[in-house]
Design a protein around this motif. Structure first.
Motif, PDB file in Angstrom:
ATOM      1  N   CYS A 256       0.012   2.644   6.269  1.00  0.00           N
ATOM      2  CA  CYS A 256       0.778   1.550   5.679  1.00  0.00           C
ATOM      3  C   CYS A 256       1.986   2.128   4.966  1.00  0.00           C
ATOM      4  O   CYS A 256       1.847   2.913   4.019  1.00  0.00           O
ATOM      5  CB  CYS A 256      -0.088   0.771   4.706  1.00  0.00           C
ATOM      6  N   LYS A 259       2.133   1.401   1.151  1.00  0.00           N
ATOM      7  CA  LYS A 259       1.280   2.256   0.323  1.00  0.00           C
ATOM      8  C   LYS A 259       1.906   3.643   0.142  1.00  0.00           C
ATOM      9  O   LYS A 259       1.775   4.252  -0.918  1.00  0.00           O
ATOM     10  CB  LYS A 259      -0.108   2.368   0.939  1.00  0.00           C
ATOM     11  N   ASP A 260       2.576   4.119   1.182  1.00  0.00           N
ATOM     12  CA  ASP A 260       3.248   5.419   1.077  1.00  0.00           C
ATOM     13  C   ASP A 260       4.317   5.378  -0.013  1.00  0.00           C
ATOM     14  O   ASP A 260       4.477   6.328  -0.787  1.00  0.00           O
ATOM     15  CB  ASP A 260       3.883   5.802   2.411  1.00  0.00           C
ATOM     16  N   GLN A 262       4.417   3.210  -2.559  1.00  0.00           N
ATOM     17  CA  GLN A 262       3.744   3.017  -3.842  1.00  0.00           C
ATOM     18  C   GLN A 262       3.208   4.338  -4.390  1.00  0.00           C
ATOM     19  O   GLN A 262       3.209   4.572  -5.601  1.00  0.00           O
ATOM     20  CB  GLN A 262       2.606   2.003  -3.689  1.00  0.00           C
ATOM     21  N   ALA A 263       2.758   5.217  -3.481  1.00  0.00           N
ATOM     22  CA  ALA A 263       2.210   6.505  -3.893  1.00  0.00           C
ATOM     23  C   ALA A 263       3.269   7.413  -4.516  1.00  0.00           C
ATOM     24  O   ALA A 263       2.945   8.357  -5.228  1.00  0.00           O
ATOM     25  CB  ALA A 263       1.564   7.201  -2.700  1.00  0.00           C
ATOM     26  N   CYS A 290       0.037  -5.788   5.837  1.00  0.00           N
ATOM     27  CA  CYS A 290       1.342  -6.237   5.353  1.00  0.00           C
ATOM     28  C   CYS A 290       1.771  -7.534   6.027  1.00  0.00           C
ATOM     29  O   CYS A 290       2.354  -8.414   5.382  1.00  0.00           O
ATOM     30  CB  CYS A 290       2.383  -5.145   5.572  1.00  0.00           C
TER      31      CYS A 290
END
Length: 391
Positions: A256, A259-260, A262-263, A290
């Motif tokens: 995703c 998420k990458d 957000q990390a 998503c």
């Protein structure tokens, strides 16, 4: 050539004015001026109008297509709503009482999937004012949100503005909060003001090295237009068969992109409208999770790059109407041709201004046919002058 005290327009100014008029005319060129769009259902994007004569401000909001504005509501008090997505023509349905559509009389009582806003009553922005506003003395342009499609004064966007040529699409603060995952993307890809130039450069570098096919993030709308129509982009989450399966052939979990990001713990203040660069839609993750989030937030159309107003305008350029004389200015012109255009520009703009003033005075919609006729008359006038010069 007779002398004049009027300063000659610079060619850059001529081209800038030409581009503004081209954009306005393409809104009409992308829609059918002859046939009611009702039979096409909820049209992906089309020019939409409202009629104060048939559905005044106090009545239920309703919208009509370009053809109905021309044929059914000629002489009425009509105002333009620019374009709307997924809209079906209301002309002649129950909202119009006894008024019947002349093009397609038999219609459903209402179009339940149409979305309406205060724009249909002639009001805009968070200030809920008309445009132009007779009580507003501030000369302020308005910008359309690509999600709610409302128009906002720049001073009511609650953000620092960037140069207009750097803007492609804007999402207002309210719509950002309705789809809060967009704030995560904004920290990576959104356009920022000149005083935040350092942050902007870093964001641009991230955009250039992301999964988009393009090698550069264009900074102007003209460059965006070239890319929009000429390039094919891959989906950000598209994976090969080998990437999606392990050694036993079982499916892996698709990564995703959201998420990458957000990390990386990249933060951006969640306030104000957000401006996006040309390729931002291609940067959105399209994994299953998503996609569900887009549908839940009712912004699924953001996954479709052809949904944009720019894509609609480009389709208008592809129509024969898009090839009118004013759009024929190119770098291949000879110097003599360029000068001829510049000296004829004053007469052309005067004719166009008179044309729009006449339409406003008579409360008539500016139609594709009327614009066609205007340019045909200008061409005929030019031919008469040319022929007279050779006699």
């Amino acid at each position: 050539m007779a002398e004049t005290n009027t300063p000659e327009p610079q060619r850059d100014d001529v081209l800038a004015n030409e581009e503004d008029l081209e954009k306005a005319l393409c809104v009409l060129a992308g829609s059918d001026p002859e046939n009611c769009s009702y039979s096409r259902g909820y049209v992906k994007r089309q020019a939409v109008f409202a009629c104060n004569t048939c559905t005044p401000n106090a009545a239920e909001p309703a919208g009509i297509c370009l053809a109905c504005a021309n044929k059914c509501h000629d002489g009425h008090d009509i105002f333009e709503l620019y374009t709307k997505r997924n809209f079906r023509c209301d002309c002649g349905n129950n909202k119009f009482r006894d008024f019947q559509c002349q093009l397609i009389p038999a219609k459903d009582n209402e179009n339940v999937k149409n979305l309406y806003s205060h724009n249909f009553s002639g009001c805009y922005c968070t200030c809920d004012r008309p445009y132009p506003d007779p009580d507003d003395q501030v000369n302020d342009e308005m910008i359309q949100c690509v999600v709610c499609e409302d128009w906002f004064h720049t001073r009511h966007l609650h953000c620092t503005m960037v140069e207009p040529e750097e803007l492609l699409e804007m999402v207002c603060e309210a719509c950002m909060n309705k789809a809060p995952f967009l704030w995560t993307y904004a920290a990576q890809f959104a356009v920022v003001s000149e005083k935040d130039e350092k942050v902007d450069v870093e964001g641009e570098e991230r955009l250039q090295h992301s999964s988009a096919i393009t090698n550069e993030a264009p900074s102007t709308s003209l460059e965006c237009k070239k890319q929009e129509g000429a390039e094919t982009r891959s989906l950000p989450c598209k994976r090969s068969h080998d990437e999606m399966t392990d050694s036993s052939g079982k499916s892996k979990t698709t990564a995703c992109k959201l998420k990458d990001i957000q990390a990386q713990n990249v933060e951006r203040p969640r306030r104000g409208a957000v401006f996006w660069p040309c390729s931002w839609r291609s940067e959105l993750c399209t994994c299953i999770s998503c996609k569900r989030a887009y549908v839940a937030a009712q912004v699924h159309f953001l996954m479709d790059e052809s949904d944009s107003v720019l894509a609609y305008e480009n389709r208008g350029l592809d129509e024969p109407f898009g090839q009118h004389p004013l759009m024929a200015v190119t770098s291949s012109m000879t110097r003599v041709q360029q000068l001829e255009f510049i000296y004829g520009y004053k007469e052309l703009t005067a004719a166009i201004t008179a044309f729009f003033h006449q339409c406003a005075a008579e409360k008539k919609v500016v139609t594709a046919e009327a614009v066609h006729q205007l340019f045909e008359e200008l061409q005929a006038r030019k031919r008469r002058r040319t022929n007279a010069g050779y006699q």
